[in-house]
Design an enzyme around this catalytic site. Structure first.
Site, PDB file in Angstrom:
ATOM      1  N   ASP A  70       0.845  -1.199   0.000  1.00 22.49           N
ATOM      2  CA  ASP A  70       0.000   0.000   0.000  1.00 22.49           C
ATOM      3  C   ASP A  70       0.883   1.253   0.000  1.00 22.49           C
ATOM      4  O   ASP A  70       1.019   1.934   1.019  1.00 22.49           O
ATOM      5  CB  ASP A  70      -0.922  -0.028   1.215  1.00 22.49           C
ATOM      6  CG  ASP A  70      -1.947   1.099   1.218  1.00 22.49           C
ATOM      7  OD1 ASP A  70      -2.106   1.754   0.169  1.00 22.49           O
ATOM      8  OD2 ASP A  70      -2.582   1.317   2.265  1.00 22.49           O
ATOM      9  N   GLN A 114      -8.726   8.232  10.622  1.00 18.88           N
ATOM     10  CA  GLN A 114      -9.155   8.702   9.318  1.00 18.88           C
ATOM     11  C   GLN A 114      -8.519  10.052   8.983  1.00 18.88           C
ATOM     12  O   GLN A 114      -8.496  10.955   9.801  1.00 18.88           O
ATOM     13  CB  GLN A 114     -10.681   8.835   9.268  1.00 18.88           C
ATOM     14  CG  GLN A 114     -11.417   7.548   9.010  1.00 18.88           C
ATOM     15  CD  GLN A 114     -11.211   6.551  10.117  1.00 18.88           C
ATOM     16  OE1 GLN A 114     -11.505   6.833  11.268  1.00 18.88           O
ATOM     17  NE2 GLN A 114     -10.699   5.391   9.785  1.00 18.88           N
ATOM     18  N   GLY A 115      -8.025  10.163   7.766  1.00 15.20           N
ATOM     19  CA  GLY A 115      -7.358  11.380   7.350  1.00 15.20           C
ATOM     20  C   GLY A 115      -5.851  11.307   7.470  1.00 15.20           C
ATOM     21  O   GLY A 115      -5.136  12.158   6.955  1.00 15.20           O
ATOM     22  N   SER A 120      -4.055   8.496   6.545  1.00 15.04           N
ATOM     23  CA  SER A 120      -3.508   7.551   5.568  1.00 15.04           C
ATOM     24  C   SER A 120      -2.390   8.170   4.750  1.00 15.04           C
ATOM     25  O   SER A 120      -2.493   9.315   4.303  1.00 15.04           O
ATOM     26  CB  SER A 120      -4.590   7.094   4.607  1.00 15.04           C
ATOM     27  OG  SER A 120      -5.417   6.133   5.189  1.00 15.04           O
TER      28      SER A 120
END
Length: 255
Positions: free
Chosen positions: A117, A208-209, A211
């Site tokens: 990733d 969240q945010g 990444s």
């Protein structure tokens, strides 16, 4: 599995995907200044639900190159902007902004298991004069007991101001801590390409945010925020892409 990105926050929470562009900075962290982390970059996108456009984090590794998470790059390259030197994303009077001219996604990346990733972005306007962060290519640096620091503008879940650069120390728990959890194995955790870091008691984590944001150890990029189950939940540490585990193709892109 929850991807830690901003706009997709509601969807990801509902479907248990990785960390990327969305809503809730680092949970349980402390404020960080752009002077201490000049290489920390925010990615914004007009498709974000946030007023600031917050989408994901990234890190400057060359004047014209950023490293981020592959799952952050699910919109057209032309829609992203990279923001450097802006601790509070709402304050548009400061910082530097560049469009993205090219996106490289690791060829091994797949949403099926979320491995590899990582992505490399080329800036249309290089951030010249800004210190960059070298890649950590030594596999042995991902080891139990070291304490890297994660940076991001993501959700704080009320522990601090959202969309403001924060940092948190997250101990490396070793691969076995994540491999012992069947759901982490089912979601693709792999010792060769992931880092398991955080607190088994919960309370401090990326969210969240965050990444694509940097996980830093000894002045090098050890990993980038990838995914987790919830944020700062007991027994659910954060999962990071191990830069050393993806270094060979990555180095070809950032040279």
């Amino acid at each position: 599995m929850l991807k830690r990105a901003a706009l997709l926050c509601v969807l990801l929470l509902a479907t248990a995907l990785p960390a990327s562009a969305g809503q809730p900075v680092v949970v349980g962290g402390t404020l960080a200044s752009v002077s201490e982390a000049p290489w920390a970059v925010a990615l914004t996108n007009p498709h974000s639900a946030a007023a600031s456009g917050r989408w994901c984090g990234a890190v400057l590794v060359r004047p014209d190159k950023l490293v981020t998470a592959a799952h952050c790059m699910d919109q057209a390259a032309s829609t992203y902007s990279a923001v450097q030197g802006r601790a509070n994303l709402a304050d548009r009077s400061v910082g530097r902004v560049s469009a993205i001219s090219k996106v490289w996604i690791h060829p091994g990346y797949t949403t099926k298991n979320n491995r590899y990733d990582v992505a490399v972005l080329t800036l249309s306007k290089p951030f010249t004069g800004v210190p960059s962060l070298p890649l950590e290519t030594r596999v042995r640096m991902d080891r139990t007991g070291v304490v890297p620091t994660v940076y991001g503008w993501g959700d704080t879940q009320g522990t601090g101001p959202d969309e403001t650069l924060q940092k948190a120390a997250v101990p490396d728990l070793g691969d076995n801590a994540c491999l012992a959890d069947k759901s982490y194995v089912a979601n693709g955790y792999a010792a060769a390409t992931n880092i398991c870091a955080g607190y088994l008691e919960g309370g401090i984590d990326a969210c969240q945010g965050d990444s694509g944001g940097p996980l830093v150890l000894n002045g090098r990029l050890l990993g980038v925020v990838s995914w987790g189950e919830g944020c700062a939940q007991p027994g659910k540490p954060g999962v990071y892409t191990d830069i050393a585990g993806v270094a060979e193709p990555l180095l070809q892109q950032v040279r």
